[in-house]
Structures are given as C-alpha cells and as structure tokens.
Design a protein around this motif. Structure first.
Motif, PDB file in Angstrom:
ATOM      1  N   LYS A   1       1.074  -1.378  -0.072  1.00 36.23           N
ATOM      2  CA  LYS A   1       0.016   0.221  -0.118  1.00 36.23           C
ATOM      3  C   LYS A   1       1.052   1.258  -0.405  1.00 36.23           C
ATOM      4  O   LYS A   1       1.964   1.044   0.738  1.00 36.23           O
TER       5      LYS A   1
ATOM      6  N   GLU B   1     -15.076   0.071 -12.131  1.00 33.41           N
ATOM      7  CA  GLU B   1     -15.678  -0.592 -11.048  1.00 33.41           C
ATOM      8  C   GLU B   1     -16.544  -1.792 -12.274  1.00 33.41           C
ATOM      9  O   GLU B   1     -16.016  -2.763 -11.868  1.00 33.41           O
TER      10      GLU B   1
ATOM     11  N   PRO C   1     -13.085  -3.091 -14.796  1.00 32.98           N
ATOM     12  CA  PRO C   1     -11.211  -2.529 -14.331  1.00 32.98           C
ATOM     13  C   PRO C   1     -10.176  -2.841 -14.822  1.00 32.98           C
ATOM     14  O   PRO C   1      -8.970  -2.267 -14.415  1.00 32.98           O
TER      15      PRO C   1
ATOM     16  N   SER D   1      -4.747   1.124  -7.952  1.00 28.49           N
ATOM     17  CA  SER D   1      -4.917   1.325  -6.807  1.00 28.49           C
ATOM     18  C   SER D   1      -5.785   2.413  -5.383  1.00 28.49           C
ATOM     19  O   SER D   1      -6.532   1.959  -5.498  1.00 28.49           O
TER      20      SER D   1
ATOM     21  N   GLU E   1      -9.143   1.692  -5.953  1.00 30.90           N
ATOM     22  CA  GLU E   1      -9.148   0.688  -4.688  1.00 30.90           C
ATOM     23  C   GLU E   1      -9.232   0.705  -3.338  1.00 30.90           C
ATOM     24  O   GLU E   1     -10.328   0.610  -2.219  1.00 30.90           O
TER      25      GLU E   1
ATOM     26  N   GLN F   1     -12.442   3.283  -2.766  1.00 31.54           N
ATOM     27  CA  GLN F   1     -13.782   2.163  -2.842  1.00 31.54           C
ATOM     28  C   GLN F   1     -13.389   1.725  -1.984  1.00 31.54           C
ATOM     29  O   GLN F   1     -14.839   1.733  -0.963  1.00 31.54           O
ATOM     30  N   GLN F   2     -12.517   2.028  -0.971  1.00 31.49           N
ATOM     31  CA  GLN F   2     -11.772   0.940   0.368  1.00 31.49           C
ATOM     32  C   GLN F   2     -12.939   2.401   1.275  1.00 31.49           C
ATOM     33  O   GLN F   2     -13.720   1.959   2.322  1.00 31.49           O
TER      34      GLN F   2
END
Length: 372
Positions: A89, A122, A125, A137, A140, A143-144
């Motif tokens: 990350k 989404e 992808p 990323s 992502e 989205q998290q």
C-alpha cells in the motif's frame, strides 16, 4: 485522541496526501489552519516535520499520526503515490489506516475526476486508466474508504472547495467538543475516563442501560487491546522493560506462585464489583428487585381487567406498528432497545391524535398544565 494530553496545547492537524501533485493545495491548507485558526500542522515536506533519525520515512510518517495527530485531513488527487513493497500500500493509504485505528476525526477530500471515473473502473477494472491515475490501486483505496469503511467524503476541484468545507466542519467539531465538555462537568466524569475515547468515553457520557457494567467491560477490553504489543514482544522474545530471568525450576515455581497470589488479589478486588454491584442494580436472583430500586408496584384490582386497558392498548399498537412488520433476524438486544426507544419517543412526542385535538400527547399534557 488522548484528551488528558490535549487540554494544554493547540490541536494538531496531520495533512496526508501525495506531495508532488498537490503541493500548492497542501500549502493553502497549512496556511488556513495556522494563520486563520491558530492550530499546529504536520506536513512531511516542511522543516518542522518531527522525525526520529533512526527511523525511515514510512515509520516517521505513521509515528506522527499515532503520537501527535488530533485531526487527520486526507486529500486524494490523481496519484496513489509510492507503494511500500512489504505493505503493498502507499504511505498515504497506511497513514489513513493508522488514523482510523486511532479514532481521531478524519476529513476526506477526493478529486472530482476520481469520483466520476470510479463507477467506470468498478464496471471495467481491466481498462487502461493511465491517463487519469498513476496506479489503479487509487480506485481500490477510494472504494475502501467509501464502501467498506463507509466514510463521508467531500468532492473537490480546487483548494477553495476544501478550505470552505473545513471551515464548516471544524466549527461543527468545536461545537461537539463543547457539548462533551458540558457533559464532563455535569456528569462529573473522572480524569481516568477522560484518558479514554471511543466506546469507553461514549458509555460514560450517555449512560445507557446497565452502563456501569458495560463501562467496566469496555475498559477491560480497551486495556487488553493495549497489551497487544506486549503479547507480540513475548511471542518473539523482545523486551525493553526489566526482565526477570528464571534460572532453575525452583525459581520458576516461586515466580508462578507469586503471580498466582497477585491474580487472587485482583479477583478478590473485582468480586465485590461483580456480585454486590450487580445485585444492587438488578436485585437478588429470584426476587423482583422492586424494593431495592425504590419502585412501587401498580396493579389492577382483582377481577377488574379494564384497569389494564390503557397498557394493553399501548402494547397492542406497539406490536402492530413496531414489532410485527419487522424482520428481527440478527438484531441484537441493544439494537432492539434502541428501536423500542425510538418508537416510544415518536409515540409520545411526534404522534398526532385526532382525539386530542390534532395535538401530540406531550402538547396535550402541556395544554392542561400537566407537563412543562
């Protein structure tokens, strides 16, 4: 945030984002907090950024979040940033996770272009988004934040959007803090409780049903959580504290007996809290507890069922309007209590009755001088 440590110093704001593409935005936010609000800021590109020379960039960043940040500002532009190989990350992503774990206020601003492109990513992808972001990323991460963590996010196109939103939100935060301060003095919350936050502090302020016991459980859980690092130290044989080395079997037995004695003392201290206090609050097992609670029974006369008609009418309406039309699968006891409480508040304070002259029950009682 540790409240007992923050009373005598200025609030500290940690600004988290990639630096290269958002340098001017970060400067404007720094100026807003320092010049207009008088807060302290932590931004990694400035000379006053606190560091420990023996630590690397990542460790210094998260350490400042963990130990110094009172408010966390996350700005998501079009770059995900450098990815830590062992963490998989970016530093910004990890800073956010540490702020979330700490439980401090987090204000999140996401660039409009990312918000608009997110649904397309989404659905597709595998499409090439290199013209929009440096690393998918980033999607992502967003989205998290929005879906998994369910965090409120603000859309921005320019730094003015961010500053105006922060001006309002910081004012709201101050208002909430003043309410907590009032609760502290009205309810006599101790300094020990003030050293906690989250569930423990909320329990002490709101005092829900059986709050003393739930507070005890929440404090125990919090203190157990604080020992997680010590548990890892024990697992890997690491210790920065005084170490007691057991040289032979006899010493190990003596050490175990001493610890068992300490544990028995702890149990003997906790036992009155669990047994006596629980009996005082709930009554002796097998008895109603009415006398201990200072309550008087109110019952209908024998053979005179109409005495109960008001209660039976309420219970009937409650079951028809609140209970029967719901799916209660997976609903906890506390959630059931909250739903019931919400219904009773509506029943007493918002429900209009034609028989009361189109007034709610509370207004009707006030009109008769029976309520303030």
């Amino acid at each position: 945030m540790g409240m007992t440590n923050n009373i005598t110093r200025k609030p500290t704001v940690f600004v988290s984002s990639t630096c290269y593409d958002l340098n001017s935005v970060r400067k404007e936010i720094k100026d807003f907090f320092e010049q207009q609000l008088g807060y302290e800021t932590i931004l990694s590109e400035y000379m006053e950024f606190p560091i420990s020379p023996e630590r690397d960039t990542f460790e210094n960043c998260v350490d400042n979040v963990d130990t110094k940040a009172d408010i966390f500002i996350l700005i998501v532009g079009t770059r995900y940033g450098h990815v830590m190989e062992d963490k998989k990350k970016s530093i910004t992503n990890i800073e956010y996770l540490h702020a979330k774990a700490k439980g401090i206020p987090i204000y999140i601003f996401i660039h409009k272009s990312i918000i608009e492109t997110l649904p397309k990513w989404e659905n597709e992808p595998n499409t090439d988004f290199s013209g929009i972001v440096d690393n998918t990323s980033l999607f992502e991460f967003v989205q998290q934040i929005r879906s998994e963590d369910n965090k409120w996010t603000f859309e921005f196109e320019c730094v003015e959007n961010i500053v105006e939103s922060l001006r309002v939100q910081i004012a709201n935060l101050l208002s909430d803090s003043l309410v907590l301060r009032m609760h502290k003095y009205e309810n006599g919350i101790s300094k020990k409780v003030m050293s906690y936050f989250g569930e423990v502090f909320e329990m002490a302020v709101e005092k829900p049903r059986l709050w003393e016991f739930r507070l005890f459980a929440a404090v125990l859980k919090e203190n157990m959580k604080r020992t997680e690092d010590l548990q890892l130290d024990l697992k890997y044989g690491i210790s920065f504290e005084k170490v007691y080395i057991v040289k032979d079997l006899k010493e190990s037995v003596e050490w175990i007996l001493a610890k068992v004695f300490e544990l028995k003392n702890y149990i003997s201290m906790i036992e009155p809290l669990i047994n006596d206090a629980l009996t005082m609050a709930l009554g002796v097992p097998g008895e109603s507890g009415m006398e201990q609670a200072g309550l008087e029974r109110s019952m209908a006369k024998k053979g005179c069922s109409p005495d109960n008609s008001a209660c039976e009418g309420l219970f009937g309406r409650l079951k028809n309007e609140m209970f029967y039309n719901r799916d209660w699968t997976g609903v906890s006891i506390q959630e059931s209590i909250d739903i019931l409480n919400e219904y009773l508040i509506w029943y007493n304070e918002k429900r209009i009755k034609i028989s009361l002259g189109n007034m709610i029950p509370r207004e009707y009682r006030q009109s008769l001088g029976l309520a303030a």
